[in-house]
Write a protein that holds these residues in place. Sequence first.
Motif, PDB file in Angstrom:
ATOM      1  N   ASP A 262       0.790  -1.125   0.065  1.00  0.00           N
ATOM      2  CA  ASP A 262       0.037  -0.117  -0.046  1.00  0.00           C
ATOM      3  C   ASP A 262       1.014   1.259  -0.036  1.00  0.00           C
ATOM      4  O   ASP A 262       1.619   1.461   0.937  1.00  0.00           O
ATOM      5  N   ARG A 264       1.000   5.340  -0.982  1.00  0.00           N
ATOM      6  CA  ARG A 264       0.257   6.526  -1.253  1.00  0.00           C
ATOM      7  C   ARG A 264       0.989   7.721  -1.027  1.00  0.00           C
ATOM      8  O   ARG A 264       1.889   8.037  -0.231  1.00  0.00           O
ATOM      9  N   ILE A 266      -0.220  11.623  -1.081  1.00  0.00           N
ATOM     10  CA  ILE A 266      -1.067  12.643  -0.827  1.00  0.00           C
ATOM     11  C   ILE A 266      -0.537  14.126  -0.661  1.00  0.00           C
ATOM     12  O   ILE A 266      -0.009  14.464  -0.036  1.00  0.00           O
ATOM     13  N   GLY A 289      -3.941  12.499  -5.637  1.00  0.00           N
ATOM     14  CA  GLY A 289      -2.690  12.041  -5.268  1.00  0.00           C
ATOM     15  C   GLY A 289      -2.587  10.609  -5.868  1.00  0.00           C
ATOM     16  O   GLY A 289      -3.386  10.428  -7.037  1.00  0.00           O
ATOM     17  N   ARG A 291      -2.115   6.299  -5.566  1.00  0.00           N
ATOM     18  CA  ARG A 291      -2.312   4.931  -4.747  1.00  0.00           C
ATOM     19  C   ARG A 291      -1.885   3.900  -5.588  1.00  0.00           C
ATOM     20  O   ARG A 291      -2.535   3.623  -6.503  1.00  0.00           O
ATOM     21  N   GLN A 293      -1.888  -0.279  -4.646  1.00  0.00           N
ATOM     22  CA  GLN A 293      -2.206  -1.412  -3.943  1.00  0.00           C
ATOM     23  C   GLN A 293      -1.958  -2.894  -4.437  1.00  0.00           C
ATOM     24  O   GLN A 293      -2.267  -2.835  -5.659  1.00  0.00           O
TER      25      GLN A 293
END
Length: 398
Positions: A262, A264, A266, A289, A291, A293
Motif C-alpha cells: 500500500d 500513497r 497525498i 494523489g 495510490r 495497492q
Amino acid sequence: RSDAVGTWAMGQPAAPTASARAASRGELCLASERAPASRVCAAGAWRAPTGWRATATIDQLPLALVDSLLPDSSMWKGRGLDGMLQARLDANAMGNQLTGTLHAEADGAGIAYREPTDTVARRVAFDTAAVDIRAGADGVHGTLRLSASHPDSAGIGTLVVTGALPQYTRFGLPLARQPFQAEVKGGIPDLALLRPFTSADSLGGALTIDLTGSGLIGTPHVDGGAQLANFNIWLPGGRAGRGNVDLTVTSAVAESRAITADVRVIPRGVIYDYTLDLLPQRVVVDSGGLRVQAGADGLHAAFGLRLADSTGARRLMSFATQLDLPQYTSLSQTLRREPMTFGLSANIPDLGVTRVVTPGIDTLSGSLTVSASAHGTIATPELTGALSLADRDADLIQ
C-alpha cells in the motif's frame, strides 16, 4: 594525468607470486606528484579453495578528482566538489570465515559555488560524511552518516542509513535467505540548504524520511514514509508555490513471492500563484494523489488531480488514470503476460487557464476532454480513445 588533480605515478613495484593453489600481490600504490601525501594503495592474497584477503588504503585523495570524472551535466555550472577522501579496508575470508572492516570518510568536504553577483565562493559543507562496515562472528553491519550545512540555512541536513546481516558470516552464503534489518532516517529541517542548486529565488520547508526494512533479503518487509512539510518556493517571473506532500509505504513479499503493498502520495494544501495579464492568479490542488495497492486481488494503481481556483468553486482541470492487473499477485509471475485494464480521463472546461504555458497566445477559449482505455495484456494491449475540443478560439500575439 588530469589538469584538475595533476600527475599520478606508480610507486615501487610490488612483485606478485602465484601457484596452482595460492597467489598474492604486495602493496601497490599510486601517488600524486603534486601532493605526495595523496595516494591509493592495495594488496591481496588468495588461497584455494575459497580463502582470500584484501587490504586497501586511500590517503588524502582530492574529491576534485571525483568531480573531474563526472559528466558536465552532473554538476551545476560553477559548482565543484572539494575536500579529501580517506579510507581503510581490511577484509579476510581465510578459513571460510568472513571478517573485516571498512572505514571511509571525507575530510573538509563540500560543494563550492558562486551566485551571479558573488566575488567570493560560497559553500555547502558536509560536516559528516562517513561509511563504516564491519564483518565478524555476529555478521555484517554497516552505517552511512551524512550531514550538511549552509550559512544561509537554519538547519543541518542529515541522513543515517544502518543495515545488518546478522547471520552472514561466510563469504558465498545465499543472500536471498539471509535475515536483515535496515533503517533509513534523515531530513532537512530547512530546504534553503538546497536553494543554491535550483533556479528558485527562495526555497523553504522541511523534509523528513523514515523507512525500515526487515525479514529476509529475498522476502523483505518495508514500512515508513517521507513528509514534505510547509514547502514554499519563489520562482522568477512572480511565480510561487507552497503546500505539503505525504508519502507512506507498507509492503511485504511472502516466501511464495506473493506481494502485498500500500503506497500513497497525498498532496495537502498545494497552491500555485502566478501573474497573467498583470493580474495575480491562483491554482489550488483541491484533491488527488497517487495510490498503489497489491494483494490477493492483484495490483491496482490510481493517480488523479483536481485543480480549482482560489474559491474552490470553479474547476480548472481534472485528471484521473487507473491501471488494474487483477491476476498479478506474485513477483514470480511474468508481467508482460498479465491481463490488464487501463483508463484515463482529463477535462479542462476553459482552455483560458492554459495561457500561463502558452505565452505566444493573447486569448484562448474553449474546452478540452480526453478519454482513453486499454485492455488485453501488458505486452498486447488494445487501445481506444477520444479527444473533444469544443468552442475553441485563440488570438496570437502580433
